[in-house]
Design an enzyme around this catalytic site. Structure first.
Site, mmCIF file in Angstrom:
data_model
loop_
_atom_site.group_PDB
_atom_site.id
_atom_site.type_symbol
_atom_site.label_atom_id
_atom_site.label_comp_id
_atom_site.label_asym_id
_atom_site.label_seq_id
_atom_site.Cartn_x
_atom_site.Cartn_y
_atom_site.Cartn_z
ATOM 1 N N ARG A 129 0.864 -1.188 0.000
ATOM 2 C CA ARG A 129 0.000 0.000 0.000
ATOM 3 C C ARG A 129 0.889 1.223 0.000
ATOM 4 N NH1 ARG A 129 2.415 1.720 3.859
ATOM 5 N NH2 ARG A 129 0.944 3.430 3.968
ATOM 6 N N GLY A 130 0.242 2.382 -0.134
ATOM 7 C CA GLY A 130 1.003 3.619 -0.287
ATOM 8 C C GLY A 130 1.036 3.951 -1.767
ATOM 9 N N ARG B 20 -7.408 -0.519 -6.662
ATOM 10 C CA ARG B 20 -7.783 0.511 -5.674
ATOM 11 C C ARG B 20 -8.040 1.818 -6.414
ATOM 12 N NH1 ARG B 20 -4.557 1.102 -0.254
ATOM 13 N NH2 ARG B 20 -6.554 1.968 0.398
ATOM 14 N N GLN C 76 -1.948 2.112 10.306
ATOM 15 C CA GLN C 76 -0.687 2.154 9.554
ATOM 16 C C GLN C 76 0.407 2.879 10.331
ATOM 17 O OE1 GLN C 76 -3.685 2.949 8.234
ATOM 18 N NE2 GLN C 76 -3.852 2.264 6.114
ATOM 19 N N ASP D 39 -2.392 10.709 -1.706
ATOM 20 C CA ASP D 39 -2.784 9.651 -2.639
ATOM 21 C C ASP D 39 -3.166 10.220 -3.999
ATOM 22 O OD1 ASP D 39 -3.217 8.464 0.215
ATOM 23 O OD2 ASP D 39 -3.043 6.777 -1.162
ATOM 24 N N ASN E 97 -5.865 12.231 0.883
ATOM 25 C CA ASN E 97 -4.893 11.429 1.631
ATOM 26 C C ASN E 97 -5.666 10.657 2.695
ATOM 27 O OD1 ASN E 97 -2.141 10.634 2.175
ATOM 28 N ND2 ASN E 97 -2.221 11.879 4.013
ATOM 29 N N LYS E 98 -4.955 9.807 3.391
ATOM 30 C CA LYS E 98 -5.535 8.953 4.427
ATOM 31 C C LYS E 98 -6.527 9.695 5.303
ATOM 32 C CE LYS E 98 -4.884 5.562 4.868
ATOM 33 N NZ LYS E 98 -5.821 4.668 4.159
#
Lengths: 360, 360
Positions: free
Chosen positions: B54-55, B100, B209, B250, B260-261
């Site tokens: 991920r990332g 994703r 995370q 992201d 982003n997250k």
């Protein structure tokens, strides 16, 4: 309009009868509904410390009954005098006072019990009468918190739009009080009057009182809700989906600063940024006139394992350093209103706090 | 001053060799250090979807190698022509693109691979040459991300005080890229130059995370840090204990809005309230010029079980309703600076974004 079947399904946190205090063990929820039975002050203190019972109003009432347990045992001993019962109550209060540092209701309830014992003994009561006087005092505190919940629920709901969408943090519900709760009392009130458009329950890291306890309570009561991570609330505000944030309090300083579950301050900042009102719903027993401001409130630091272990599984490497304060402080100016059983304080400042707390 | 022993202990996310892509399985960290071996695009897509890798930068590189796996297999078939390899690469890209939705690096890497295949075939390359061309392209993307990490780390660190105290969110480290990371590259840079006064790692609900991955990475690298719940960062800012918040991204829209997250927006609001700069550290491959603003960025909604189950234990009642977006959007005006491998954009606006992305 009140729906009693709903009410009856809201869990009750504690029940005292004849020498034992029964607590719903909140550490096991939602998986298991078990009870902790306390027959001594030490057992009651352990239940408070280990969070079998939690929430500022609930631990105040539990501690009061913890004193009753010891007073009753002392009075039952042959040849006990009133002074022995007062001494037992005082010793019990000392044990209980150390259980958790932040919520002032605990200290306030114990002070109330100490004063009642001293007063009864001073007025010539015998051992049994002092013990009964303490039991009456604890029951009066319990009744006060129940009635306060109803009143606060009505007052807070009256401040919200006709159809309201609210965010709640931690568990400020029945499980934090005796029944109904503080912030959650407003949610029950809205629901019963068909005014609840949405309630977002944040999970409340690290102990998950939102997903474990508030979700349990609302599910039992049949109130629909949406679970979110704590950090999503700001985005819901940005999208215009939140009319108010409702929280409880563990201690309120003389100037109106509020100590409450960690994460409250982040919500307060998001409220300020988006023009969403933050309502703190708490009984006047939560006000500490001895604390000048938030800096004077002791903040409990808890075990880092609350962050590094989840469901028995280690999620962070061994030995990591963590900061885990259980509470944070929200400055008074970020609180739109403080809703107490004696009325609404808004703006929240020293004059307003004095008005509701002054004659207590 | 660079401490190579530290560097070598930073984990590497992925390695490609001769027909197989090996990924460090991030779902098992920090408990187990295991690998996932992918030999097809479908396996690679599954590893991305299930978050073994991920990332945003890391999934871009992994996806590029996923295309290589299929191109190489097609070229190895008897009588394969260049068109067969292009078709296999195109089919692989279609599978991988669906893994994703939010990170644009994935789509951008796949587009780059498709274009490379078409260009090689159009220039008369045979099947084997097309496959080798794709392998070169994936290796170039990997090398780009490694070099970009170094550059971004230096540029972001240069914007911080001589002794800096920073908050990091999610994992924007080596495990989100190929090595070193985006936001965390700045932390490594500070540490190596003895400029890191404190780094607060927030746990990053719901998938942790921060506590699982960033804590693992920093522990391995020997960088001291403090783990906190997401909602404590605002209180640390209030106390003046934070000089900057560093996050990755992201996808970045043309106007500078950042996806982003989840939790990034709450941090951005807290930064604005306290005058703490928010630095978004991300390579230009994260910029999506086709997205006019944050509203045009698709936000992945993940399984509610990420909130209701912790470490295999159910923490919320069965059947509760939850909203679980993996990402949120931070408007450009709340971002103090965007740090890319091509330089720093500040203020963050359409003109600044065009400057670093325009000639890509």
């Amino acid at each position: 309009v009140t729906d009693l079947t709903t009410l009856e399904r809201i869990p009750r946190t504690l029940a005292y009868a004849a020498g034992s205090l029964v607590l719903l063990d909140q550490r096991r929820l939602p998986g298991e509904r078990t009870e902790v039975r306390c027959t001594t002050a030490a057992e009651t203190a352990a239940a408070i410390r280990d969070m079998a019972v939690r929430g500022a109003p609930a631990i105040g009432v539990a501690a009061a009954y913890g004193v009753v347990l010891e007073a009753r045992a002392a009075a039952a001993r042959a040849s006990a005098g009133a002074a022995d019962v007062v001494a037992a109550a005082t010793a019990a209060a000392a044990i209980l006072a150390r259980a958790r540092p932040t919520a002032v209701n605990l200290a306030a309830a114990l002070e109330r019990m100490r004063a009642a014992a001293a007063h009864a003994a001073g007025a010539g009561a015998n051992a049994g009468e002092v013990a009964r006087r303490l039991e009456d005092e604890a029951r009066a505190l319990e009744a006060f918190e129940v009635e306060a919940s109803r009143t606060m629920g009505r007052l807070a709901a009256a401040m919200l739009p006709e159809r309201a969408r609210v965010v709640v943090h931690c568990n400020a519900g029945a499980l934090a009080t005796v029944e109904r709760g503080t912030a959650l009392a407003a949610v029950y009130e809205l629901y019963e009057h068909d005014r609840l458009a949405a309630v977002y329950v944040d999970e409340t890291r690290p102990r998950l009182q939102g997903s474990r306890l508030t979700a349990y309570e609302l599910t039992r009561a049949g109130v629909p809700f949406t679970l979110i991570v704590d950090s999503l609330a700001a985005t819901l505000m940005r999208r215009g989906e939140v009319d108010a944030v409702l929280v409880g309090a563990d201690r309120i300083a003389r100037n109106g600063d509020v100590a409450n579950k960690v994460g409250t301050y982040a919500l307060a900042v998001a409220c300020a940024h988006h023009g969403v009102p933050l309502l703190v719903v708490a009984p006047t027993t939560t006000i500490d006139l001895d604390a000048a401001d938030g800096d004077a409130i002791p903040i409990e630091e808890r075990d880092p394992q609350e962050l590094t272990v989840a469901g028995g599984e280690r999620v962070a490497p061994e030995g990591v350093h963590a900061r885990n304060p259980a509470f944070d402080v929200t400055p008074a100016h970020l609180v739109h209103a403080l809703v107490t059983e004696r009325g609404v304080v808004s703006p929240v400042d020293a004059a307003g706090i004095a008005r509701v707390a002054g004659t207590r």
